[in-house]
Scaffold this motif. Structure first.
Motif, mmCIF file in Angstrom:
data_model
loop_
_atom_site.group_PDB
_atom_site.id
_atom_site.type_symbol
_atom_site.label_atom_id
_atom_site.label_comp_id
_atom_site.label_asym_id
_atom_site.label_seq_id
_atom_site.Cartn_x
_atom_site.Cartn_y
_atom_site.Cartn_z
ATOM 1 N N HIS A 56 -5.578 11.683 -8.526
ATOM 2 C CA HIS A 56 -6.511 12.357 -9.440
ATOM 3 C C HIS A 56 -7.725 11.470 -9.694
ATOM 4 O O HIS A 56 -7.618 10.242 -9.715
ATOM 5 N N ALA A 57 -8.866 12.106 -9.925
ATOM 6 C CA ALA A 57 -10.096 11.340 -10.159
ATOM 7 C C ALA A 57 -10.007 10.448 -11.389
ATOM 8 O O ALA A 57 -10.712 9.436 -11.485
ATOM 9 N N ASP A 58 -9.150 10.799 -12.357
ATOM 10 C CA ASP A 58 -9.027 9.986 -13.572
ATOM 11 C C ASP A 58 -7.997 8.859 -13.448
ATOM 12 O O ASP A 58 -7.808 8.095 -14.392
ATOM 13 N N SER A 59 -7.307 8.791 -12.322
ATOM 14 C CA SER A 59 -6.211 7.823 -12.195
ATOM 15 C C SER A 59 -6.747 6.389 -12.102
ATOM 16 O O SER A 59 -7.587 6.073 -11.251
ATOM 17 N N ASN A 60 -6.229 5.511 -12.953
ATOM 18 C CA ASN A 60 -6.601 4.095 -12.865
ATOM 19 C C ASN A 60 -6.118 3.500 -11.544
ATOM 20 O O ASN A 60 -6.774 2.639 -10.956
ATOM 21 N N TYR A 61 -4.939 3.949 -11.103
ATOM 22 C CA TYR A 61 -4.414 3.476 -9.820
ATOM 23 C C TYR A 61 -5.360 3.859 -8.684
ATOM 24 O O TYR A 61 -5.708 3.030 -7.841
ATOM 25 N N ARG A 62 -5.812 5.112 -8.694
ATOM 26 C CA ARG A 62 -6.706 5.544 -7.617
ATOM 27 C C ARG A 62 -7.989 4.711 -7.604
ATOM 28 O O ARG A 62 -8.466 4.307 -6.539
ATOM 29 N N MET A 63 -8.544 4.467 -8.779
ATOM 30 C CA MET A 63 -9.784 3.687 -8.841
ATOM 31 C C MET A 63 -9.569 2.307 -8.214
ATOM 32 O O MET A 63 -10.349 1.841 -7.383
ATOM 33 N N ALA A 64 -8.477 1.635 -8.605
ATOM 34 C CA ALA A 64 -8.226 0.288 -8.081
ATOM 35 C C ALA A 64 -7.920 0.335 -6.588
ATOM 36 O O ALA A 64 -8.326 -0.547 -5.827
ATOM 37 N N ARG A 65 -7.206 1.376 -6.173
ATOM 38 C CA ARG A 65 -6.868 1.485 -4.748
ATOM 39 C C ARG A 65 -8.140 1.616 -3.908
ATOM 40 O O ARG A 65 -8.318 0.910 -2.923
ATOM 41 N N GLU A 66 -9.019 2.522 -4.355
ATOM 42 C CA GLU A 66 -10.224 2.757 -3.563
ATOM 43 C C GLU A 66 -11.181 1.568 -3.614
ATOM 44 O O GLU A 66 -11.818 1.224 -2.622
ATOM 45 N N ALA A 67 -11.303 0.952 -4.803
ATOM 46 C CA ALA A 67 -12.274 -0.139 -4.943
ATOM 47 C C ALA A 67 -11.773 -1.434 -4.326
ATOM 48 O O ALA A 67 -12.563 -2.242 -3.831
ATOM 49 N N MET A 68 -10.460 -1.638 -4.342
ATOM 50 C CA MET A 68 -9.955 -2.959 -3.964
ATOM 51 C C MET A 68 -8.729 -2.940 -3.062
ATOM 52 O O MET A 68 -8.715 -3.564 -2.005
ATOM 53 N N LEU A 69 -7.675 -2.225 -3.499
ATOM 54 C CA LEU A 69 -6.373 -2.422 -2.857
ATOM 55 C C LEU A 69 -6.366 -2.001 -1.388
ATOM 56 O O LEU A 69 -5.748 -2.660 -0.552
ATOM 57 N N ASP A 70 -7.086 -0.909 -1.067
ATOM 58 C CA ASP A 70 -7.120 -0.444 0.329
ATOM 59 C C ASP A 70 -7.889 -1.397 1.231
ATOM 60 O O ASP A 70 -7.820 -1.292 2.450
ATOM 61 N N ARG A 71 -8.668 -2.298 0.612
ATOM 62 C CA ARG A 71 -9.559 -3.149 1.409
ATOM 63 C C ARG A 71 -9.042 -4.578 1.547
ATOM 64 O O ARG A 71 -9.718 -5.403 2.154
ATOM 65 N N LEU A 72 -7.913 -4.867 0.927
ATOM 66 C CA LEU A 72 -7.399 -6.234 0.938
ATOM 67 C C LEU A 72 -5.959 -6.246 1.477
ATOM 68 O O LEU A 72 -5.233 -5.256 1.291
ATOM 69 N N PRO A 73 -5.547 -7.343 2.103
ATOM 70 C CA PRO A 73 -4.195 -7.382 2.685
ATOM 71 C C PRO A 73 -3.102 -7.658 1.646
ATOM 72 O O PRO A 73 -2.359 -8.629 1.744
ATOM 73 N N ILE A 74 -3.048 -6.779 0.637
ATOM 74 C CA ILE A 74 -1.972 -6.873 -0.363
ATOM 75 C C ILE A 74 -0.863 -5.933 0.096
ATOM 76 O O ILE A 74 -1.110 -4.737 0.266
ATOM 77 N N PRO A 75 0.358 -6.446 0.320
ATOM 78 C CA PRO A 75 1.434 -5.543 0.782
ATOM 79 C C PRO A 75 1.674 -4.417 -0.223
ATOM 80 O O PRO A 75 1.626 -4.650 -1.439
ATOM 81 N N ALA A 76 1.948 -3.227 0.288
ATOM 82 C CA ALA A 76 2.187 -2.074 -0.600
ATOM 83 C C ALA A 76 3.324 -2.370 -1.577
ATOM 84 O O ALA A 76 3.303 -1.916 -2.731
#
Ligand code: 6PG
Length: 261
Positions: free
Chosen positions: A85-105
């Motif tokens: 969801h657009a309001d999800s804090n998780y989504r915001m962090a995933r798109e801004a940072m987590l998807d772009r860094l080698p942090i294991p799921a």
């Protein structure tokens, strides 16, 4: 227990705020990994941290500075929406940072706030934290770093003025009814957030200037100003604020000035 006095650091612009926060993130993360082999951080939602997350993921000064596979990511609060969801804090962090860094799921532990029963989601997240931190009896989780923001109404995480979570003294995570949104939010409590080794508030913008002054220099009234409920029990508490947010602070407030009691 006596709370440790916060420090305040004022920087000129929102961009400088993100850069200073990224430097703290990396410094605290490196020290935690050296000391314990891992870095446990609780992220916040909101627009201010988004710039920080983007910088951590994209700026060469930061994105190669940490052993990202040692970074364990949690959240201080979540809106009761699905993770895409657009309001999800998780989504915001995933798109801004987590998807772009080698942090294991497997190192990313989001709050499952899409659960139709918010109390169950809160209980499950508390169990997640207990499994990770394996605390001594009655000890709250000990994050290496907790990132927090503050709204113009003085809320932090999803601890809103006059909400029931402010009275909680035992639970680490709670489903908090927020009257102004007519909705639940899942939030860590002041007990859990205040036990971190480092607590970093990021506050930018003139619309928060009066509230920031009241939180830092006004009379204690944590039910009206929930940001006051975050007291560092044994770690560092730093307010990193931009010039606009600091515009109503007393003249002596400045770079790394320790605040009066
Ligand atoms: C959230 C938050 C919240 C946020 C403040 C400040 O889920 O919205 O975690 O507490 O940090 O509202 O947000 P801004 O930095 O966007 O002003």
């Amino acid at each position: 227990m006596t709370a440790i006095q916060p420090a305040i650091q004022v920087v000129d612009t929102p961009a400088a705020l993100a850069r200073a926060a990224a430097a703290v993130f990396v410094r605290v993360g490196q020290a935690a990994i050296t000391a314990n082999g891992r870095f446990a951080v609780a992220l916040s939602g909101g627009s201010t941290p988004k710039a920080l997350f983007t910088l951590l993921a994209t700026d060469g000064a930061f994105n190669t500075a940490l052993a990202w596979d040692r970074v364990h990511v949690f959240w201080g609060d979540e809106r009761c929406v699905p993770p895409d969801h657009a309001d999800s804090n998780y989504r915001m962090a995933r798109e801004a940072m987590l998807d772009r860094l080698p942090i294991p799921a497997s190192n990313v532990q989001r709050i499952e706030a899409e659960d139709p029963d918010p109390r169950r989601a809160a209980e499950r997240y508390e169990q997640t934290l207990r499994a990770f931190f394996q605390p001594e009896a009655h000890q709250p989780p000990r994050f290496d770093l907790v990132l927090l923001g503050m709204g113009p109404d003085g809320h932090t995480a999803s601890l809103f003025p006059d909400s029931t979570a402010l009275a909680e003294r035992e639970r680490w995570v709670i489903a908090n009814w927020v009257a102004k949104f007519n909705a639940y939010r899942i939030t860590l409590t002041a007990l859990a957030l205040g036990n971190a080794d480092h607590i970093l508030f990021l506050v930018g913008g003139a619309d928060k200037a009066d509230t920031l002054r009241d939180v830092l220099y006004g009379a204690p009234q944590p039910c009206r100003l929930p940001a006051q409920s975050i007291q560092a029990r044994h770690g560092e508490l730093t307010w990193l604020v931009d010039r606009a947010a600091a515009s109503r602070l007393p003249a002596e407030a400045g770079v790394s000035t320790a605040l009066r009691a």
